[in-house]
Write a protein that holds these residues in place. Structure first.
Motif, PDB file in Angstrom:
ATOM      1  N   PHE A  20      -3.579 -15.491   2.249  1.00 45.38           N
ATOM      2  CA  PHE A  20      -2.604 -15.100   3.020  1.00 45.38           C
ATOM      3  C   PHE A  20      -2.446 -14.673   4.402  1.00 45.38           C
ATOM      4  O   PHE A  20      -3.583 -14.283   4.895  1.00 45.38           O
ATOM      5  N   THR A  21      -1.317 -14.339   4.540  1.00 46.15           N
ATOM      6  CA  THR A  21      -1.455 -13.893   6.314  1.00 46.15           C
ATOM      7  C   THR A  21      -0.404 -13.349   6.399  1.00 46.15           C
ATOM      8  O   THR A  21       0.570 -12.931   6.472  1.00 46.15           O
ATOM      9  N   PRO A  22      -1.352 -11.777   7.321  1.00 47.52           N
ATOM     10  CA  PRO A  22      -0.247 -10.442   7.503  1.00 47.52           C
ATOM     11  C   PRO A  22       0.371 -10.723   8.557  1.00 47.52           C
ATOM     12  O   PRO A  22       0.362 -10.345   9.470  1.00 47.52           O
ATOM     13  N   SER A  23       0.662 -12.127   9.245  1.00 44.64           N
ATOM     14  CA  SER A  23       1.127 -12.104  10.853  1.00 44.64           C
ATOM     15  C   SER A  23       2.971 -11.489  10.962  1.00 44.64           C
ATOM     16  O   SER A  23       3.295 -11.404   9.798  1.00 44.64           O
ATOM     17  N   LEU A  24       2.371 -11.224  12.388  1.00 42.32           N
ATOM     18  CA  LEU A  24       4.367 -10.441  12.702  1.00 42.32           C
ATOM     19  C   LEU A  24       5.679 -11.166  11.563  1.00 42.32           C
ATOM     20  O   LEU A  24       6.185 -10.883  11.116  1.00 42.32           O
ATOM     21  N   GLY A  25       5.508 -12.380  11.979  1.00 43.27           N
ATOM     22  CA  GLY A  25       6.181 -12.804  11.574  1.00 43.27           C
ATOM     23  C   GLY A  25       6.305 -13.130   9.773  1.00 43.27           C
ATOM     24  O   GLY A  25       7.552 -12.711   9.230  1.00 43.27           O
ATOM     25  N   CYS A  26       5.426 -13.256   9.139  1.00 45.56           N
ATOM     26  CA  CYS A  26       5.333 -13.101   7.774  1.00 45.56           C
ATOM     27  C   CYS A  26       6.026 -11.633   7.421  1.00 45.56           C
ATOM     28  O   CYS A  26       6.356 -11.545   6.622  1.00 45.56           O
ATOM     29  N   ILE A  27       5.531 -10.470   8.152  1.00 45.75           N
ATOM     30  CA  ILE A  27       5.818  -9.899   8.279  1.00 45.75           C
ATOM     31  C   ILE A  27       7.394  -8.935   8.688  1.00 45.75           C
ATOM     32  O   ILE A  27       7.565  -8.279   6.978  1.00 45.75           O
ATOM     33  N   ALA A  28       7.573  -9.931   9.245  1.00 50.89           N
ATOM     34  CA  ALA A  28       9.157  -9.443   9.610  1.00 50.89           C
ATOM     35  C   ALA A  28      10.310  -9.999   8.339  1.00 50.89           C
ATOM     36  O   ALA A  28      11.100  -9.959   7.948  1.00 50.89           O
ATOM     37  N   ALA A  29       9.290 -11.082   7.754  1.00 47.94           N
ATOM     38  CA  ALA A  29       9.979 -11.649   6.909  1.00 47.94           C
ATOM     39  C   ALA A  29      10.112 -11.225   5.107  1.00 47.94           C
ATOM     40  O   ALA A  29      10.895 -11.232   4.550  1.00 47.94           O
ATOM     41  N   LEU A  30       9.576 -10.209   4.847  1.00 46.86           N
ATOM     42  CA  LEU A  30       9.574  -9.230   4.010  1.00 46.86           C
ATOM     43  C   LEU A  30      11.050  -8.390   4.063  1.00 46.86           C
ATOM     44  O   LEU A  30      11.545  -8.340   2.418  1.00 46.86           O
ATOM     45  N   GLY A  31      11.519  -8.116   4.970  1.00 56.66           N
ATOM     46  CA  GLY A  31      12.696  -7.637   4.565  1.00 56.66           C
ATOM     47  C   GLY A  31      12.989  -6.655   6.107  1.00 56.66           C
ATOM     48  O   GLY A  31      12.661  -7.044   6.631  1.00 56.66           O
ATOM     49  N   SER A  32      14.105  -5.971   5.770  1.00 54.72           N
ATOM     50  CA  SER A  32      14.274  -5.126   6.737  1.00 54.72           C
ATOM     51  C   SER A  32      13.456  -4.370   7.365  1.00 54.72           C
ATOM     52  O   SER A  32      12.045  -4.319   6.419  1.00 54.72           O
ATOM     53  N   PRO A  33      13.421  -3.579   8.539  1.00 59.63           N
ATOM     54  CA  PRO A  33      12.204  -2.513   8.563  1.00 59.63           C
ATOM     55  C   PRO A  33      12.349  -1.831   8.175  1.00 59.63           C
ATOM     56  O   PRO A  33      11.280  -1.339   8.348  1.00 59.63           O
ATOM     57  N   GLN A  34      13.123  -1.103   7.762  1.00 64.89           N
ATOM     58  CA  GLN A  34      13.884  -0.025   7.038  1.00 64.89           C
ATOM     59  C   GLN A  34      12.889  -0.449   5.140  1.00 64.89           C
ATOM     60  O   GLN A  34      11.740   0.244   4.569  1.00 64.89           O
ATOM     61  N   GLU A  35      13.089  -1.406   5.030  1.00 58.85           N
ATOM     62  CA  GLU A  35      12.962  -2.121   3.736  1.00 58.85           C
ATOM     63  C   GLU A  35      11.046  -2.763   3.782  1.00 58.85           C
ATOM     64  O   GLU A  35      10.564  -2.500   3.245  1.00 58.85           O
ATOM     65  N   ILE A  36      10.720  -2.776   4.779  1.00 59.41           N
ATOM     66  CA  ILE A  36       9.089  -3.273   5.368  1.00 59.41           C
ATOM     67  C   ILE A  36       8.132  -1.936   5.174  1.00 59.41           C
ATOM     68  O   ILE A  36       7.143  -1.589   4.346  1.00 59.41           O
ATOM     69  N   VAL A  37       8.438  -1.227   6.119  1.00 61.27           N
ATOM     70  CA  VAL A  37       8.260   0.403   5.156  1.00 61.27           C
ATOM     71  C   VAL A  37       8.217   0.603   4.550  1.00 61.27           C
ATOM     72  O   VAL A  37       6.859   1.666   3.372  1.00 61.27           O
ATOM     73  N   ARG A  38       9.416   0.852   3.732  1.00 61.92           N
ATOM     74  CA  ARG A  38       9.435   0.868   1.789  1.00 61.92           C
ATOM     75  C   ARG A  38       8.265   0.157   0.986  1.00 61.92           C
ATOM     76  O   ARG A  38       7.917   1.060   0.209  1.00 61.92           O
ATOM     77  N   LEU A  39       7.841  -1.089   1.655  1.00 61.76           N
ATOM     78  CA  LEU A  39       7.419  -1.656   0.560  1.00 61.76           C
ATOM     79  C   LEU A  39       6.045  -1.194   1.238  1.00 61.76           C
ATOM     80  O   LEU A  39       5.195  -1.322  -0.286  1.00 61.76           O
ATOM     81  N   TYR A  40       5.248  -1.056   1.775  1.00 62.47           N
ATOM     82  CA  TYR A  40       4.587   0.065   2.061  1.00 62.47           C
ATOM     83  C   TYR A  40       4.484   0.948   2.012  1.00 62.47           C
ATOM     84  O   TYR A  40       2.766   1.391   0.978  1.00 62.47           O
ATOM     85  N   ALA A  41       4.942   1.923   2.244  1.00 55.69           N
ATOM     86  CA  ALA A  41       5.231   2.903   1.017  1.00 55.69           C
ATOM     87  C   ALA A  41       4.623   2.611  -0.584  1.00 55.69           C
ATOM     88  O   ALA A  41       4.541   3.506  -1.162  1.00 55.69           O
ATOM     89  N   GLY A  42       5.618   2.061  -0.914  1.00 54.52           N
ATOM     90  CA  GLY A  42       5.584   1.429  -2.618  1.00 54.52           C
ATOM     91  C   GLY A  42       4.297   1.347  -2.862  1.00 54.52           C
ATOM     92  O   GLY A  42       4.165   1.276  -4.246  1.00 54.52           O
ATOM     93  N   LEU A  43       2.866   0.897  -2.124  1.00 52.29           N
ATOM     94  CA  LEU A  43       2.307   0.349  -3.003  1.00 52.29           C
ATOM     95  C   LEU A  43       1.294   1.753  -3.063  1.00 52.29           C
ATOM     96  O   LEU A  43      -0.056   1.258  -3.339  1.00 52.29           O
ATOM     97  N   HIS A  44       2.148   2.812  -2.777  1.00 46.14           N
ATOM     98  CA  HIS A  44       0.743   4.229  -3.385  1.00 46.14           C
ATOM     99  C   HIS A  44       1.810   4.743  -4.063  1.00 46.14           C
ATOM    100  O   HIS A  44       1.484   6.208  -4.384  1.00 46.14           O
ATOM    101  N   GLU A  45       2.923   4.067  -4.642  1.00 47.85           N
ATOM    102  CA  GLU A  45       4.024   4.893  -5.898  1.00 47.85           C
ATOM    103  C   GLU A  45       3.843   4.170  -6.804  1.00 47.85           C
ATOM    104  O   GLU A  45       2.583   2.944  -7.307  1.00 47.85           O
ATOM    105  N   ALA A  46       3.962   4.878  -8.027  1.00 53.51           N
ATOM    106  CA  ALA A  46       4.641   3.860  -9.351  1.00 53.51           C
ATOM    107  C   ALA A  46       4.920   2.691  -9.432  1.00 53.51           C
ATOM    108  O   ALA A  46       5.243   1.844  -9.842  1.00 53.51           O
ATOM    109  N   SER A  47       6.019   2.179  -8.176  1.00 54.45           N
ATOM    110  CA  SER A  47       6.215   0.648  -7.929  1.00 54.45           C
ATOM    111  C   SER A  47       4.988  -0.284  -7.842  1.00 54.45           C
ATOM    112  O   SER A  47       5.128  -1.286  -6.537  1.00 54.45           O
ATOM    113  N   ALA A  48       4.095   0.281  -7.511  1.00 51.84           N
ATOM    114  CA  ALA A  48       2.838  -0.684  -6.502  1.00 51.84           C
ATOM    115  C   ALA A  48       2.478  -1.749  -6.911  1.00 51.84           C
ATOM    116  O   ALA A  48       2.921  -2.839  -6.403  1.00 51.84           O
TER     117      ALA A  48
END
Length: 187
Positions: A20-48
């Motif tokens: 698993f590679t947490p490179s800047l390019g791979c992180i960017a492919a997760l979604g929009s800049p806001q979606e990336i932050v929402r995903l990170y936050a989601g790891l601490h919520e019910a949707s984890a």
């Protein structure tokens, strides 16, 4: 593989390896800049669990990570060999190194400040400009690697400030140089 920079490898009981590679390019492919932050936050919520599976599938270097993390289809959920709680821990680790970085924990004055977006493209551009990396090399960096390299290139002074001029200092220096050039006699 630099585990201290966020890169991870997992092996199934059958011996299949997944990296698993947490490179800047791979992180960017997760979604929009806001979606990336929402995903990170989601790891601490019910949707984890759901968010962790998506992150792991997206950051996996292999094409098919389903034997490890499982999948969901019309027949329901099919768990992989890695328990959900471990998937969440691994996804948090990858996102920490891919977004926030951990080069110098507790060293930043910005600790604790929230941002609703993560602009990977800004860090990729900074790595290209300030560190002299190609686009591919810059995209391959994790945030932790970026921070470590940036710290080596621009170390902090004793007062904690970086030895990098502000935009105003830079522009004043350029103006002074241009002024001296203008005063020189033509040869």
């Amino acid at each position: 593989m630099l585990i201290e920079c966020g890169f991870v490898r997992a092996t199934t009981s059958e011996g299949a390896e997944f990296t698993f590679t947490p490179s800047l390019g791979c992180i960017a492919a997760l979604g929009s800049p806001q979606e990336i932050v929402r995903l990170y936050a989601g790891l601490h919520e019910a949707s984890a669990a759901r968010d962790a599976a998506y992150i792991l599938a997206s950051l996996c270097d292999q094409d098919d990570s389903t034997p490890l993390i499982g999948w969901t289809d019309e027949d329901g959920s099919h768990p992989g060999q890695m328990p959900e709680v471990e998937q969440i821990i691994m996804a948090r680790h990858l996102m920490q190194h891919g977004i926030a970085g951990k080069a110098r924990p507790g060293d930043s004055k910005d600790d604790g400040k929230f941002s609703d977006k993560f602009e990977a493209s800004e860090y990729i551009a900074a790595a290209r400009v300030h560190l002299g990396l190609s686009s591919a090399d810059a995209e391959a960096l994790s945030m932790t690697e970026f921070q470590m390299m940036f710290e080596m290139k621009f170390p902090r002074k004793a007062d904690g400030k970086r030895d990098v001029p502000t935009r105003e200092e830079y522009e004043a220096s350029l103006a002074a140089i241009e002024g001296r050039r203008a005063k020189r006699p033509e040869s």
